[in-house]
Scaffold this motif. Structure first.
Motif, PDB file in Angstrom:
ATOM      1  N   TYR A 279      -8.488  45.065  -7.257  1.00 16.81           N
ATOM      2  CA  TYR A 279      -8.336  44.487  -8.595  1.00 16.81           C
ATOM      3  C   TYR A 279      -8.192  42.988  -8.440  1.00 16.81           C
ATOM      4  O   TYR A 279      -8.099  42.471  -7.318  1.00 16.81           O
ATOM      5  CB  TYR A 279      -7.142  45.105  -9.326  1.00 16.81           C
ATOM      6  CG  TYR A 279      -5.813  44.902  -8.657  1.00 16.81           C
ATOM      7  CD1 TYR A 279      -4.913  43.939  -9.105  1.00 16.81           C
ATOM      8  CD2 TYR A 279      -5.427  45.691  -7.574  1.00 16.81           C
ATOM      9  CE1 TYR A 279      -3.686  43.748  -8.503  1.00 16.81           C
ATOM     10  CE2 TYR A 279      -4.192  45.520  -6.958  1.00 16.81           C
ATOM     11  CZ  TYR A 279      -3.332  44.547  -7.423  1.00 16.81           C
ATOM     12  OH  TYR A 279      -2.118  44.366  -6.821  1.00 16.81           O
ATOM     13  N   TYR A 280      -8.188  42.269  -9.574  1.00 15.56           N
ATOM     14  CA  TYR A 280      -8.187  40.809  -9.536  1.00 15.56           C
ATOM     15  C   TYR A 280      -6.875  40.253 -10.077  1.00 15.56           C
ATOM     16  O   TYR A 280      -6.302  40.786 -11.030  1.00 15.56           O
ATOM     17  CB  TYR A 280      -9.361  40.254 -10.352  1.00 15.56           C
ATOM     18  CG  TYR A 280     -10.691  40.535  -9.712  1.00 15.56           C
ATOM     19  CD1 TYR A 280     -11.247  39.632  -8.814  1.00 15.56           C
ATOM     20  CD2 TYR A 280     -11.386  41.717  -9.979  1.00 15.56           C
ATOM     21  CE1 TYR A 280     -12.471  39.895  -8.202  1.00 15.56           C
ATOM     22  CE2 TYR A 280     -12.603  41.987  -9.378  1.00 15.56           C
ATOM     23  CZ  TYR A 280     -13.136  41.074  -8.485  1.00 15.56           C
ATOM     24  OH  TYR A 280     -14.333  41.335  -7.875  1.00 15.56           O
ATOM     25  N   ILE A 281      -6.402  39.193  -9.437  1.00 17.59           N
ATOM     26  CA  ILE A 281      -5.214  38.499  -9.925  1.00 17.59           C
ATOM     27  C   ILE A 281      -5.500  37.000  -9.979  1.00 17.59           C
ATOM     28  O   ILE A 281      -6.430  36.510  -9.321  1.00 17.59           O
ATOM     29  CB  ILE A 281      -3.974  38.786  -9.053  1.00 17.59           C
ATOM     30  CG1 ILE A 281      -4.221  38.401  -7.592  1.00 17.59           C
ATOM     31  CG2 ILE A 281      -3.572  40.239  -9.157  1.00 17.59           C
ATOM     32  CD1 ILE A 281      -2.989  38.585  -6.719  1.00 17.59           C
ATOM     33  N   PHE A 282      -4.695  36.300 -10.776  1.00 17.02           N
ATOM     34  CA  PHE A 282      -4.934  34.875 -11.033  1.00 17.02           C
ATOM     35  C   PHE A 282      -3.699  34.064 -10.652  1.00 17.02           C
ATOM     36  O   PHE A 282      -2.560  34.478 -10.893  1.00 17.02           O
ATOM     37  CB  PHE A 282      -5.249  34.650 -12.512  1.00 17.02           C
ATOM     38  CG  PHE A 282      -6.492  35.343 -12.977  1.00 17.02           C
ATOM     39  CD1 PHE A 282      -7.701  34.656 -13.037  1.00 17.02           C
ATOM     40  CD2 PHE A 282      -6.462  36.683 -13.340  1.00 17.02           C
ATOM     41  CE1 PHE A 282      -8.856  35.298 -13.471  1.00 17.02           C
ATOM     42  CE2 PHE A 282      -7.617  37.338 -13.761  1.00 17.02           C
ATOM     43  CZ  PHE A 282      -8.822  36.638 -13.821  1.00 17.02           C
ATOM     44  N   ASN A 283      -3.933  32.895 -10.068  1.00 13.86           N
ATOM     45  CA  ASN A 283      -2.839  32.012  -9.699  1.00 13.86           C
ATOM     46  C   ASN A 283      -2.272  31.318 -10.929  1.00 13.86           C
ATOM     47  O   ASN A 283      -2.987  31.048 -11.899  1.00 13.86           O
ATOM     48  CB  ASN A 283      -3.327  30.967  -8.698  1.00 13.86           C
ATOM     49  CG  ASN A 283      -2.197  30.110  -8.164  1.00 13.86           C
ATOM     50  OD1 ASN A 283      -1.933  29.035  -8.671  1.00 13.86           O
ATOM     51  ND2 ASN A 283      -1.527  30.597  -7.135  1.00 13.86           N
ATOM     52  N   ALA A 284      -0.969  31.018 -10.870  1.00  9.82           N
ATOM     53  CA  ALA A 284      -0.304  30.380 -12.005  1.00  9.82           C
ATOM     54  C   ALA A 284      -0.904  29.012 -12.332  1.00  9.82           C
ATOM     55  O   ALA A 284      -0.828  28.558 -13.483  1.00  9.82           O
ATOM     56  CB  ALA A 284       1.192  30.244 -11.713  1.00  9.82           C
ATOM     57  N   ASP A 285      -1.555  28.353 -11.358  1.00 12.65           N
ATOM     58  CA  ASP A 285      -2.202  27.068 -11.619  1.00 12.65           C
ATOM     59  C   ASP A 285      -3.388  27.211 -12.568  1.00 12.65           C
ATOM     60  O   ASP A 285      -3.863  26.220 -13.131  1.00 12.65           O
ATOM     61  CB  ASP A 285      -2.677  26.435 -10.307  1.00 12.65           C
ATOM     62  CG  ASP A 285      -1.543  25.754  -9.554  1.00 12.65           C
ATOM     63  OD1 ASP A 285      -0.446  25.641 -10.122  1.00 12.65           O
ATOM     64  OD2 ASP A 285      -1.754  25.349  -8.394  1.00 12.65           O
TER      65      ASP A 285
END
Length: 516
Positions: free
Chosen positions: A141-147
């Motif tokens: 699955y995909y995750i995103f950085n807080a930046d």
């Protein structure tokens, strides 16, 4: 456009071919994590996210799923989060879960590979065959950085447990590995001596360089048979040697980040000899990287555990824990009154227990605790003792098993008025008498009474010690209960052929060793 795992492997190879060590790029001193779920990314996912951070220039250590970002009400009430235009997610791997059908036990990925590391090649194959994979780990699955998120609050930096000379000495002592400083220019780990050899500390550029070198060599030392048990027999220039250097260098990189040590160009220069061989290994078999990272994560976990002081401090708020003190086992935990403890002997039976009163603000050193139970409670000489932290769940499982076995085999300890051990009494009145670990005889009640008159009680051997050995074997995993039952319950066929109580029968019994 998403950043896929295959892309990262290719970029790893490209980086190595250009003389760059990719797992040294993008590290932060805070573990990459998801603050909503509490997940800390480990293993290959830690590698992917770290390298992606390097490629994209991310400085934040927080990562989130698309659903967590978009669902304000559930995950971040009062904060309106939006992905920036063109934001890229990073593909990470789902973790596998393993069920061992023989043990009837579940293992997560870390536990599974940690178990494999303790087995030889034959045992590894048996263990793998016994385990059924629940969720094959192939999903992602995909995750995103807080930046990449607008509207999110700034990250609160968490201080790391920095490396010190004292902490490094603790690691060396707890690992039990030899260490020597020699007037020379290179550092290495010798499997034959089980020792790390380095130049004198003063010859390193700075303290950080000294720490980095030691962490790398200690990563090799975890492969010793008494630790994580890896194959360290590869000669320089061989494929197996390159793989060991790969896993040790990645393991050391994990540790350097966890202990707040910065990477610099000198580290790359020290490993130029291996970089091309690593690129060649990965081009030939991309799975090598996955295997190396699994081993590196175990190296990381092992050395982090070894960095902890063995002098434990007991408090009112401590969680359920277990200690091994020589042949004794202790379960203890904090409670409102202080420290609740139970001491078990080497058969996993309780021999003492109680509560040590302790105020909320007070602490009790482990040494003082050991002295208390030795002198005040058990009257045992613990002048020379070894105390180490044990697995709480494993201890309590053995205690429970012994308790159940005591109930199961309780009949073995019931002595009837004739002086024999009565194992079983059937509905028809038939009695089974045990007089030795190897032989059993079935008698009717009348026959048993007749035998008691003919054969003095002093000639009958007590079987309780043998039964204790069998139960101990079950608890410690040396025999299964079904195997023990075969030994303990199987009647002696030759004896059963002649149940008449006469002098020859008694002599035969004596000859077989039932009498003293």
């Amino acid at each position: 456009m998403a950043i896929k795992k295959d892309m990262l492997v290719e970029k790893y190879i490209e980086a190595l071919e250009s003389g760059t060590i990719p797992w040294e790029k993008g590290w932060t001193t805070t573990r990459l994590h998801n603050p909503i779920t509490g997940t800390t990314y480990t293993g290959i996912n830690r590698i992917w996210l770290t390298f992606a951070s390097y490629l994209k220039g991310y400085k934040d250590s927080r990562w989130f799923t698309f659903n967590e970002i978009s669902n304000e009400k559930k995950f971040h009430p009062g904060e309106k989060w939006h992905l920036k235009k063109g934001a890229e997610g990073v593909e990470i791997k789902k973790k596998s879960i393993y069920y061992n059908e023989v043990e009837d036990k579940w293992y997560n990925s870390k536990q599974y590979y940690k178990k494999l590391a303790t087995l030889n090649d034959v045992e590894k194959e048996i263990f793998k065959d016994e385990c059924k994979v629940i969720g094959d780990g192939k999903g992602s699955y995909y995750i995103f950085n807080a930046d990449e998120i607008e509207g999110i609050a700034s990250e609160q930096i968490i201080e790391v447990d920095s490396m010190t000379v004292e902490k490094m000495q603790t690691i060396i002592e707890n690992m039990g590995v030899g260490y020597e400083e020699v007037m020379q220019d290179k550092s290495f780990y010798s499997p034959e001596l089980d020792a790390v050899i380095t130049p004198p500390k003063e010859r390193f550029k700075d303290e950080a360089a000294y720490f980095k070198t030691l962490l790398h060599e200690l990563s090799h030392a975890t492969g010793h048979a008494n630790r994580l048990n890896r194959d360290l027999s590869g000669e320089p220039g061989s494929m197996s040697y390159a793989k060991e250097e790969l896993r040790a260098d990645i393991g050391a990189a994990f540790l350097m980040a966890d202990f707040g040590l910065e990477f610099d160009e000198s580290h790359v220069q020290n490993h130029l000899a291996y970089i091309q061989s690593w690129a060649e290994v990965l081009k030939n078999d991309k799975n090598v990287l996955l295997e190396a990272v699994k081993d590196a994560e175990m190296i990381n976990d092992y050395i982090l555990e070894m960095s902890k002081e063995r002098q434990l401090t007991l408090t009112q708020t401590m969680e359920y824990s277990a200690l091994d003190i020589n042949e004794y086992h202790v379960e203890l935990h904090g409670c409102d009154e202080g420290i609740d403890y139970t001491v078990f002997d080497n058969t996993y039976r309780s021999v003492d227990g109680g509560i040590i009163e302790l105020n909320a603000e007070d602490t009790l050193l482990m040494n003082d605790f050991v002295e208390f139970i030795a002198n005040e409670r058990l009257n045992i000489d613990f002048t020379n003792y070894e105390c180490k932290k044990a697995d709480y769940e494993e201890l309590m499982e053995k205690v429970e098993t012994m308790c159940l076995l005591d109930e199961e085999y309780a009949r073995s300890f019931n002595v009837d008025q004739m002086g024999y051990y009565v194992s079983e009494i059937f509905d028809n009145g038939e009695v089974v008498l045990d007089a030795h670990e190897d032989y059993r005889m079935f008698f009717t009640k009348d026959e048993a009474e007749m035998l008691s008159k003919e054969l003095p009680m002093s000639h009958v051997t007590d079987n309780s010690e043998f039964v204790e050995i069998l139960k101990s074997n079950i608890v410690n995993g040396l025999q299964t209960q079904s195997e023990v039952n075969e030994i303990y319950k199987k009647p002696d066929i030759e004896v059963l052929k002649n149940l008449k109580i006469d002098k020859p029968q008694i002599n035969k019994t004596m000859t077989f060793g039932r009498g003293r």
